[in-house]
Every structure is written in structure tokens, then in C-alpha cells.
Design a protein around this motif. Sequence first.
Motif, PDB file in Angstrom:
ATOM      1  N   TYR B 110       0.823  -1.270  -0.022  1.00  0.00           N
ATOM      2  CA  TYR B 110       0.056  -0.020   0.031  1.00  0.00           C
ATOM      3  C   TYR B 110       0.760   1.266  -0.025  1.00  0.00           C
ATOM      4  CZ  TYR B 110      -3.829   3.166   1.334  1.00  0.00           C
ATOM      5  OH  TYR B 110      -4.633   4.423   1.399  1.00  0.00           O
ATOM      6  N   GLY B 111       1.940   1.071   0.847  1.00  0.00           N
ATOM      7  CA  GLY B 111       2.793   2.177   0.758  1.00  0.00           C
ATOM      8  C   GLY B 111       3.448   2.659  -0.633  1.00  0.00           C
ATOM      9  N   ARG B 114       0.713   3.716  -3.204  1.00  0.00           N
ATOM     10  CA  ARG B 114      -0.199   4.992  -3.144  1.00  0.00           C
ATOM     11  C   ARG B 114       0.425   5.971  -2.660  1.00  0.00           C
ATOM     12  NH1 ARG B 114      -3.897   3.344  -6.174  1.00  0.00           N
ATOM     13  NH2 ARG B 114      -6.296   3.217  -5.587  1.00  0.00           N
ATOM     14  N   PHE B 115       1.517   6.008  -1.839  1.00  0.00           N
ATOM     15  CA  PHE B 115       2.135   7.399  -1.474  1.00  0.00           C
ATOM     16  C   PHE B 115       3.508   7.658  -2.356  1.00  0.00           C
ATOM     17  CE2 PHE B 115       0.152   5.297   1.926  1.00  0.00           C
ATOM     18  CZ  PHE B 115      -0.763   6.239   2.440  1.00  0.00           C
ATOM     19  N   SER B 116       3.558   9.094  -2.655  1.00  0.00           N
ATOM     20  CA  SER B 116       4.890   9.346  -3.498  1.00  0.00           C
ATOM     21  C   SER B 116       5.814   9.974  -2.472  1.00  0.00           C
ATOM     22  CB  SER B 116       4.326  10.436  -4.591  1.00  0.00           C
ATOM     23  OG  SER B 116       3.210  11.447  -3.894  1.00  0.00           O
ATOM     24  N   GLU B 203     -10.581   6.385  -2.052  1.00  0.00           N
ATOM     25  CA  GLU B 203      -9.897   6.969  -1.115  1.00  0.00           C
ATOM     26  C   GLU B 203     -10.194   8.333  -0.781  1.00  0.00           C
ATOM     27  OE1 GLU B 203      -5.678   5.501  -1.095  1.00  0.00           O
ATOM     28  OE2 GLU B 203      -6.396   4.783  -2.944  1.00  0.00           O
ATOM     29  N   TRP B 207     -11.545  10.485   2.203  1.00  0.00           N
ATOM     30  CA  TRP B 207     -10.804  11.499   2.772  1.00  0.00           C
ATOM     31  C   TRP B 207     -11.754  12.681   2.958  1.00  0.00           C
ATOM     32  CZ3 TRP B 207      -6.583  13.196   5.213  1.00  0.00           C
ATOM     33  CH2 TRP B 207      -5.316  12.435   5.072  1.00  0.00           C
ATOM     34  N   ASP B 209     -14.558  12.553   3.561  1.00  0.00           N
ATOM     35  CA  ASP B 209     -15.675  12.271   4.739  1.00  0.00           C
ATOM     36  C   ASP B 209     -14.774  12.412   6.109  1.00  0.00           C
ATOM     37  OD1 ASP B 209     -17.737  11.930   2.952  1.00  0.00           O
ATOM     38  OD2 ASP B 209     -17.738  10.007   2.766  1.00  0.00           O
ATOM     39  N   GLY B 210     -13.564  12.676   5.903  1.00  0.00           N
ATOM     40  CA  GLY B 210     -13.075  12.733   7.192  1.00  0.00           C
ATOM     41  C   GLY B 210     -12.451  11.437   7.826  1.00  0.00           C
ATOM     42  N   ALA B 211     -11.927  10.697   7.124  1.00  0.00           N
ATOM     43  CA  ALA B 211     -11.470   9.229   7.475  1.00  0.00           C
ATOM     44  C   ALA B 211      -9.829   9.615   7.358  1.00  0.00           C
ATOM     45  CB  ALA B 211     -11.556   8.191   6.486  1.00  0.00           C
ATOM     46  N   VAL B 213      -5.531   8.236   7.462  1.00  0.00           N
ATOM     47  CA  VAL B 213      -4.874   7.191   6.590  1.00  0.00           C
ATOM     48  C   VAL B 213      -5.203   5.847   7.107  1.00  0.00           C
ATOM     49  CG1 VAL B 213      -2.582   6.417   5.736  1.00  0.00           C
ATOM     50  CG2 VAL B 213      -3.229   8.707   5.937  1.00  0.00           C
ATOM     51  N   THR B 215      -7.651   4.407   8.784  1.00  0.00           N
ATOM     52  CA  THR B 215      -9.023   4.061   8.626  1.00  0.00           C
ATOM     53  C   THR B 215      -9.170   3.844   7.080  1.00  0.00           C
ATOM     54  OG1 THR B 215      -9.559   5.832  10.267  1.00  0.00           O
ATOM     55  CG2 THR B 215     -11.388   4.605   9.143  1.00  0.00           C
ATOM     56  N   PHE B 217      -6.928   2.941   5.004  1.00  0.00           N
ATOM     57  CA  PHE B 217      -6.408   1.500   4.553  1.00  0.00           C
ATOM     58  C   PHE B 217      -7.146   0.246   5.201  1.00  0.00           C
ATOM     59  CE2 PHE B 217      -3.379  -2.048   6.326  1.00  0.00           C
ATOM     60  CZ  PHE B 217      -2.876  -2.382   4.995  1.00  0.00           C
TER      61      PHE B 217
END
Lengths: 317, 321
Positions: B110-111, B114-116, B203, B207, B209-211, B213, B215, B217
Amino acid sequence: MRRRAQNNLPFKPKRRRLMSLARKKARWGYLFVLPLCCGLIFMFGVPAARSAVFAFSKVNIGASGYTTVPCGFDNFRDALFVNTSFREKAVISALNMLLNLPLITVFSFFAASLLNQKFRCRWLVRTIFFLPLVLSAPALMNFEAGDALRSMMGASGNFKQSQSLTGLESVNLANLLISSGVLPQTVASYLAGAADRIYDIVILSGVQMLIFLTALQSIPPTMYEVAAIEGASAWESYWRITFPMTCPMIMTSMIFTIIDSFTASTNKTLEIIRNTAFNSFNHGLSAAMAWIYTLLILLVLGLVVMIMRRVVKRYEG
Amino acid sequence: MRADANKRFKRRRRISFRPGSWLWKLFRAGIIVGISYIILYPLLIKLAVALMPEADMYDMTVKWIPRRPTLASFKEVLQLIDYPAYLLTTLGVSSAAALVQVAACTLAAYGLARFSFRGRSLLFFLVILTLVLPQQTYMTTTYMQYRYFNLYGLLGIFGYKGASLINTPWPLLLMSFGCQAAKNGLFIYVLRQFLKRLPVELEEAAWVDGAGVGTIFYRIMLPNAGPALVTVSVLSFVWTWNDLYTASTYMPAMKLFSTLLNNLTFQITRAEGGSSVIDTVHVSMYTNAGALLIIAPLIVMFIIAQRFFVQGVERTGLTGM
């Protein structure tokens, strides 16, 4: 995290929030890969670097650790020119792999297209075809091949004890065929070898079958519909749609085959490397052998990828 | 639509060797039966020998089907080896290792997907490198890490000499945590390809909706990655179960099936030798029965899990095209 995002929402200027959000997300990324980083540093990087040092030195293992004395390229010279069985086995594993590579690729492609079709009892066939994935325990593979004929001999009354569990089955089968007197010797031993290889190939193509099956599943069905409307036969749409669409996966599957066959723990070369370290306690030599072997893998991998790239390019062009 | 078109073609050409024709079906059935036979042959012959009474082993006329099938070999093997202990140990070690592996690999995937962050491509390159390099290359040094374990040198700073973790499951579990157990690079690759293909909008909506990282995942990505997770879990469990290299290097004295299977003949010969003269036919019968007993749990589990597994396979996007 959630509360802050909600609280900050109405009060902060939009641009700044977006920037910090992106940066914050990136920071979370580090958290996700943290275990992987630990593993790569402590369980991969450090041991690999140490092993590279080992390869260039004499290693003495004591009660509470080890000492290394640098000795230049001595270990590499020993591995290549003194311990000839290593060189021989490494070349044999490479050749064996190259011999199996096209067969495994073709077979797994073919089997995957079979499994992708609809027919009765498909779940059963799929279970059987994927069984090698479950049973391809390196130990099991040797064991099955080695013991099968032995038990057959036992059943047919002339019980012969084979010297080891590994690798003698084709000799037995060849003897059986020669002694039956129908076939000449060369044909018999070739047949026996091929028979063995079929089993190996089927056993070794589990993951490759998976790769091709998912590739086949990811072809949009609309393509086939269009082809059918245009009047293409099933045979034509196989060669014009299915094959080109799964073609890129041939390289993936080949790379996996190469890696898998070179790093399988049944590999004879790896056995030598292991025995040199743990039975003869010559850790420096073992590390040198391992690095030579790694270079061989990278070489073969690079070669096959280069050739395949050229072939694919020509096919596409 | 396609079926319609096929029907039209059927009318035009009577006898043909195309998908859908009876000739093709017959051909296909033949090939499927043939390949299945190749795969099942070793198991079948094992079963045949294991079920035979001793008299049948010497009987020329008995080849496949025992004349008087008995379970005597199985009973004998169960007495010779401590089966329940082996089963429990193997089951415990493989399921714990598989759990840790899947968790660590999913996080890492996942890291990476999705994360740059900086160094991401380098990290991915290293993951592929771990797959290409045989574990034997750094086997000695890794072995020493666990033979004199001081938390990878961190406790060595304080002059701690280190304790031996050999013959405990800890080396395997630690390597699973660091995604360095056998073939973990492949798992990361597969999971990364799958997660990359999931729509980013999922995702982003979470975001908005206020979740957080975590949550996202746990509640968004994990449920959607189900098929890939099933495939990877099955493979990691099975491969840990079968992993002779790790078992014989780090846990040689533990009661694991992979090491037992590797020297089953030796074990049985030794156990037999105490009571009577060593008889090769006996050993062969017991070895076959023992091997079947060792494989059996895996086959049963695979038959149960195969439905989810194959479904998972279909949707994994292993290929990531």
C-alpha cells in the motif's frame, strides 16, 4: 488525525491545507513501508554486504563470533578452478533452466487458456492443475519422482533399491525400456528423459499458469463480441485477440521461471553452496560461489530479457 | 451475443475443429485428463503402495489396485513418527508466519502503491532484487545474525553478546515482519499491482468524509483487496509450510513437516531398525504412507480454500496490465 482535519477545515486557507495534506500523506507512506525498510536494511542489506566481505576473505568462526582475514580473489579462484563441481553444476543448472524455459512458458500458456474456458467440472480441473502450487515443496518433488518408480519396481516383483531419492529415476526408466528390448538405447533414454521433464514442467508451471490466467481474465469480453460480429472464427479471435493481449505476460512469466528455477532450494548449485558453508565450514568460499552464481543469474536474466524485448518488438512492429 | 454468432457459424460449417464442436471438446477432455494424470500420478502410486499389504508388494500381478487394501502402513507410521506434534508445530509456525508476512507485505504494498515519497522507486527496485538474489547468497551472515542475536547489532552497542534464536520460530517471524521471508518480494509485487488498479476516488471520497490514513487502509483498501489477499495468504501459508530451506537452516530440530519429509526414509529406517531387521519393502510402504499423511492436511486445506483461491486469482490482476 480525523478530528484535526475536521477542526481545521473551515479556518485554514485552502492552498496551504492542500500542500500540507500531500506532504502529510507522503509521511504516512514512510510509516507503511517501515517494516519493509527495516527488513531491507537489517535482513537484506547488512547480511548481503557482510557476505560480500566474506567472499574476499578467510573466515574463522569462533565460539562467540567470527573474524575475517582479507585474501583478495582467492575464494573466487578456488570456486572456479579448484572446486570444479561447482562450475559444472552452475552451468548445468543454467542449461537445464534454458531447456525448460520455453516448454514451461508454452505449457502454462496452453493450460491457462484451457482453464479459462467453460466446461463441466471446471473447479475440479482447476484444483488439480493448481495442486502443484501446493505440493511443489522442493522436497516433495524429488521425493515423488524418486520414489514412484521404486515402488513400481517393488510392486512388479523385481525390487531394486535406488541409491538415492533424487535424480535416478530416468536411469531406472531407461533401463526398464532398454531391457524390454523394443526400443534402441538412445531412443529409450531420450524418451525416459522427456517423460521426466514433462512431470517437472507441469510441476514447475503453477505460478506461470496463474499469471496467464489472470491475463486472460483481464481481456475485456467486448473485444470478442466485436470480433464475433465482424465474422471472426474462434480460432482467429484466439490468435488475433487472446494471444496479443497476453503476449506482454510472456516476459513476466519467463522472468519468474528463471528466478524460480535458479533460486529453488532443490537446485544442485545452491546445495553445493549450502554444503560448503555448513558442512565444510568454508564460509568464504561459499560466499564467493554464491556471488558468482548471483552474477550468473543476472547475466541469464539480462540476456533473456534482451532477446525477448527484441522478439516482442518485432512481433508488435 | 457471442453464443449467437457462434450458432450462425455452426450452420455454415458442419464438421470443424473449433471451440464448441464435439471434436474439440473430446480433444480438450483428453488433454485435461492427460495432464491431470501426470499431476496426480505420484499421489496415486503412493496411495496404491501405502494401501497394499506386504504380500501384494511381492505379487507380480498386483500393479495398481491392492488385492486386500489395509491401513496397516498408516497405523505403523503413526506409531513411528509423532504425527500430532509435527502437525501442530507446522500448522502453528506456518499460520503465524503467513499472517505476519501478509500483514507486512500488504502495508508495504500500500505504501509503495499509493504514497509518493522520496526513494519509492529505489525501494521497489530493492524489493525486486530480494526476489532475484538467492537467499543462499547471504545465508551464512543471516544465520550468524540469528545464531548470536543482538537485535541486528543494536544491543551489541551495549556489549550484549547475543542469544541463539536457532531452533525457535523467531528467525522466520522476524524475517516475515521485514518482508524478507521466501518469495515475499513476489507478494509485495502482486499486492502493489492490485492496489494500484483500485480507483483513487474511493480513497479521496473517504478523505473528504474525514477518514484518516489508517481508517482508509483498514476500512476501504483491505476489503477491496480481498481477492489479492486470499491469493497471497494461500501462497504464503503453503510456501512456508513447504519451505525446506528456512526450516532446515533456522529450525532443524523443530518438528516441521518440511524437514521430516526430506528425510522421511532415514527417519523410518532408524525407527524401524530398533525393532527388527531393516526391510526395504517395508520402508518403501511406510515412506509412502508417511508422505501421504504429511501431504494430506495441505491437500484438504487447498480443496477447501480452492474456491476462494481461484476466484481471487481471477481478480488479482497479478499481471497488472
